[in-house]
Design an enzyme around this catalytic site. Structure first.
Site, PDB file in Angstrom:
ATOM      1  N   SER A 123      35.227  30.901  28.286  1.00 15.13           N
ATOM      2  CA  SER A 123      34.659  32.085  28.929  1.00 15.13           C
ATOM      3  C   SER A 123      34.907  31.961  30.422  1.00 15.13           C
ATOM      4  O   SER A 123      35.419  30.940  30.890  1.00 15.13           O
ATOM      5  CB  SER A 123      33.164  32.242  28.621  1.00 15.13           C
ATOM      6  OG  SER A 123      32.418  31.204  29.216  1.00 15.13           O
TER       7      SER A 123
ATOM      8  N   ASP B 143      39.455  32.373  33.568  1.00 14.00           N
ATOM      9  CA  ASP B 143      39.473  33.810  33.817  1.00 14.00           C
ATOM     10  C   ASP B 143      40.665  34.375  33.058  1.00 14.00           C
ATOM     11  O   ASP B 143      41.814  34.247  33.498  1.00 14.00           O
ATOM     12  CB  ASP B 143      39.611  34.080  35.318  1.00 14.00           C
ATOM     13  CG  ASP B 143      39.654  35.564  35.645  1.00 14.00           C
ATOM     14  OD1 ASP B 143      39.634  36.391  34.703  1.00 14.00           O
ATOM     15  OD2 ASP B 143      39.729  35.913  36.841  1.00 14.00           O
TER      16      ASP B 143
ATOM     17  N   TYR C  46      39.574  51.159  27.551  1.00 13.99           N
ATOM     18  CA  TYR C  46      39.123  50.237  26.503  1.00 13.99           C
ATOM     19  C   TYR C  46      39.811  50.552  25.170  1.00 13.99           C
ATOM     20  O   TYR C  46      40.296  49.655  24.470  1.00 13.99           O
ATOM     21  CB  TYR C  46      37.612  50.352  26.373  1.00 13.99           C
ATOM     22  CG  TYR C  46      36.971  49.363  25.420  1.00 13.99           C
ATOM     23  CD1 TYR C  46      36.806  48.026  25.784  1.00 13.99           C
ATOM     24  CD2 TYR C  46      36.521  49.763  24.167  1.00 13.99           C
ATOM     25  CE1 TYR C  46      36.199  47.118  24.928  1.00 13.99           C
ATOM     26  CE2 TYR C  46      35.918  48.864  23.299  1.00 13.99           C
ATOM     27  CZ  TYR C  46      35.760  47.552  23.684  1.00 13.99           C
ATOM     28  OH  TYR C  46      35.162  46.647  22.824  1.00 13.99           O
TER      29      TYR C  46
ATOM     30  N   ILE D 139      27.841  46.820  17.200  1.00 16.38           N
ATOM     31  CA  ILE D 139      27.255  45.512  16.927  1.00 16.38           C
ATOM     32  C   ILE D 139      26.136  45.257  17.917  1.00 16.38           C
ATOM     33  O   ILE D 139      26.260  45.562  19.111  1.00 16.38           O
ATOM     34  CB  ILE D 139      28.321  44.396  17.041  1.00 16.38           C
ATOM     35  CG1 ILE D 139      29.532  44.714  16.149  1.00 16.38           C
ATOM     36  CG2 ILE D 139      27.719  43.049  16.673  1.00 16.38           C
ATOM     37  CD1 ILE D 139      29.235  44.813  14.672  1.00 16.38           C
TER      38      ILE D 139
ATOM     39  N   ALA E 183      42.651  52.112  24.724  1.00 17.14           N
ATOM     40  CA  ALA E 183      44.076  51.792  24.819  1.00 17.14           C
ATOM     41  C   ALA E 183      44.306  50.298  24.633  1.00 17.14           C
ATOM     42  O   ALA E 183      45.251  49.876  23.949  1.00 17.14           O
ATOM     43  CB  ALA E 183      44.628  52.256  26.170  1.00 17.14           C
TER      44      ALA E 183
END
Length: 250
Positions: free
Chosen positions: A40, A66, A158, A191, A160
């Site tokens: 992460s 990153d 998002y 979710i 795409a």
């Protein structure tokens, strides 16, 4: 090498493992006796995920990366392959949102989402996929979204990116099939995660009206599907997109 030995020797990388779906997937793979690399952006989030797995008797380490940076991914993969020679399982789950209507969307909002959600998959797979093909065993799972199948107003960037993950999945499944490396995608619906918990109640009601099962899913629902696709049992499954969405997309 028998199946039990193969299971014990597996190394899995899960991006976006600090919380929500990614963390649930990391925990599920650890239960399969895999060594899980929890990725992460921050040391604190992936560190907490790895520590939770170790506390439960699993094997996990944290790796802050990153994923919007191709250079950071390259360095991370070099370190991983130097230590492990081959990563057996890769789950591309890291993602962000920068929602807005197209005419209000800044170019930075577009590029940040595309780089984090889609281009990162290109880098991880390109760098970790070759050792899988040499070993002639590998599992790659890309966490897309039902939005990548249906589109959604205010989420052009998002949607795409998530649709791009599906095209990437199907193309690489064809490229890697001869080497017994499977590539599949999961398209979650609504979710119950940190991302959805902050939604306005009215928006939640509208969302639930689109779900035949009339409830949000759980992170564990996605983790169970990912766990199967990463296992020996899914050896004849590749190039597929599995919607886990309570019946939204039929």
């Amino acid at each position: 090498m028998n199946e039990e030995q193969l299971e014990k020797s597996k190394v899995a990388v899960v991006t976006g493992a600090g919380r929500g779906i990614g963390r649930a997937i990391a925990e599920s793979l650890a239960e399969q006796k895999m060594k899980v690399i929890c990725v992460s952006k921050t040391e604190s989030s992936c560190g907490a995920a790895a520590e939770a797995i170790r506390s439960s008797g699993g094997d996990a380490v944290a790796m802050p990366v990153d994923v919007s940076s191709g250079e950071e991914i390259r360095k991370a993969c070099e370190n991983l392959l130097e230590e492990h020679e081959c990563v057996d399982v890769l789950v591309n789950n890291a993602g962000i949102t920068r929602d807005n209507l197209l005419f209000r969307m800044e170019e930075e909002d577009w590029s940040d989402v595309i780089n984090t959600n889609l281009t990162s998959c290109f880098h991880w797979i390109k760098l970790l996929g070759r050792p899988m093909t040499r070993k002639r065993w590998g599992r790659i799972v890309n966490i897309s979204s039902v939005v990548g199948l249906t589109g959604n107003a205010g989420q052009a960037n998002y949607a795409a990116a998530k649709a791009g993950m599906i095209g990437l999945t199907k193309s690489l499944a064809r490229e890697f099939a001869a080497r017994s490396v499977t590539v599949n995608a999961i398209a979650p619906g609504f979710i119950d995660t940190d991302m959805t918990s902050g939604l306005d109640e009215r928006i939640k009601e509208v969302a639930l009206s689109q779900v035949p099962l009339k409830r949000f899913g759980k992170s564990e629902d996605i983790a169970e599907m990912a766990s199967f696709l990463c296992s020996e049992k899914a050896s004849f499954v590749t190039g597929q997109v599995f919607t886990v969405d309570g019946g939204m997309v039929m």
